[in-house]
Design an enzyme around this catalytic site. Sequence first.
Site, PDB file in Angstrom:
ATOM      1  N   CYS A  57       0.822  -1.232   0.000  1.00 43.92           N
ATOM      2  CA  CYS A  57       0.000   0.000   0.000  1.00 43.92           C
ATOM      3  C   CYS A  57       0.847   1.270   0.000  1.00 43.92           C
ATOM      4  O   CYS A  57       0.666   2.151  -0.844  1.00 43.92           O
ATOM      5  CB  CYS A  57      -0.983  -0.013   1.166  1.00 43.92           C
ATOM      6  SG  CYS A  57      -0.244   0.129   2.820  1.00 43.92           S
ATOM      7  N   HIS A 106      -2.769   1.292   6.751  1.00 39.94           N
ATOM      8  CA  HIS A 106      -3.096   1.203   5.324  1.00 39.94           C
ATOM      9  C   HIS A 106      -3.301   2.596   4.741  1.00 39.94           C
ATOM     10  O   HIS A 106      -3.818   3.496   5.400  1.00 39.94           O
ATOM     11  CB  HIS A 106      -4.366   0.373   5.111  1.00 39.94           C
ATOM     12  CG  HIS A 106      -4.608   0.039   3.671  1.00 39.94           C
ATOM     13  ND1 HIS A 106      -3.849  -0.872   2.974  1.00 39.94           N
ATOM     14  CD2 HIS A 106      -5.507   0.527   2.767  1.00 39.94           C
ATOM     15  CE1 HIS A 106      -4.277  -0.951   1.721  1.00 39.94           C
ATOM     16  NE2 HIS A 106      -5.278  -0.102   1.575  1.00 39.94           N
ATOM     17  N   HIS A 127      -5.669   1.983  -4.592  1.00 42.89           N
ATOM     18  CA  HIS A 127      -4.727   1.452  -3.595  1.00 42.89           C
ATOM     19  C   HIS A 127      -4.313   0.030  -3.941  1.00 42.89           C
ATOM     20  O   HIS A 127      -4.888  -0.616  -4.821  1.00 42.89           O
ATOM     21  CB  HIS A 127      -5.345   1.515  -2.190  1.00 42.89           C
ATOM     22  CG  HIS A 127      -6.488   0.559  -1.976  1.00 42.89           C
ATOM     23  ND1 HIS A 127      -6.737  -0.067  -0.768  1.00 42.89           N
ATOM     24  CD2 HIS A 127      -7.478   0.112  -2.808  1.00 42.89           C
ATOM     25  CE1 HIS A 127      -7.803  -0.845  -0.871  1.00 42.89           C
ATOM     26  NE2 HIS A 127      -8.275  -0.747  -2.083  1.00 42.89           N
TER      27      HIS A 127
END
Length: 344
Positions: free
Chosen positions: A259, A308, A320
């Site tokens: 990420c 994240h 993402h």
Amino acid sequence: MASHRRPKQPSRTRVTVLTTAAAAAVALSANAANAAPSEKPSKDEVKSKVDKLYEEAEQATEKLNGAKEKQEKLQKEISAIQDTVARGQEDLNGLRDSMGLAAAAQYRTGSIDASLQLFLSSNPDDYLDKASTADQLSAQQVEALKKIQEKQRELAQERAEASEKLKDLSSTRTELAKKKKEVQGKLAEAQKLLNTLTAAEKAALAAEDARASRSASERVNLGDTPPASNFAAAAFQAAQTQLGKPYVYGATGTASYDCSGLTSWAYAQAGVSIPRTSQAQANAGTRIYSKSQLKVGDLVIFYGDLHHVGLYAGNNQVIHAPRTGTVVRYESIDNMPFQFGVRI
């Protein structure tokens, strides 16, 4: 005359014990038979457990990334200190050579003094602290000794600093190995669970992921939200070119990403350097706590521990790298626990 004895009958207690044991065995067998089907988790239960393991793996991945970043930083700092020490040692050697030449000249003329002889075989600190010794030296010699003294102190400090950083580097490498093992353990556990599924169940899960990973042109309306800045627009456009690339923990492109690897790579393409990890990226700009105020290219931070991150894509969507087993894709911002945005 032969005796005719009746066979000894088992006692009532023994009969009761045997009967009870037999009944228990039958009951246990029946329970085991009834329980057997429920021991195997359903596809949805497996998916839930696997998703949880993947989330835990991502948490460990961001810590792994942080340890990697720290290791690289320490290695650069240690290298710089070692270069400085090497140059300083050359300077010190030069100063000592100069003093040696002066002593040699005095020796040839027979005028070398005792204090200079002492210096050439010991530490000058022992003599500069003594006024009687300093009185015997010329002003030029005193100045040279002071320079040597100062250079020795600098080198001692730099060597001590390098030693501490080397210790820190060693512990960082230990942490790195630990976090890598943790990530690999979570992924192996998830794979073990997936292996319990039938071929049909695996195909169904793969189909769900495929539907979630379709490209923007097939399913995502990004609306007309403006970019946060020219840099943010460029970063977002760079991220769009990576749609469909697989998630791999610790990866920063361009074959695969995790990420924060995707977001840091995207901003790098816009000429902007941001930190490597999601937790550090959370502090890289101005925080935006309202989803309605987000603009395209803003970082979007998820989960309470900030493990994240994605890029805001407009129309309540982010782009993402979700987790292991998925690819870079668009997803609703509401699919994860939103914390805040960050405007770089």
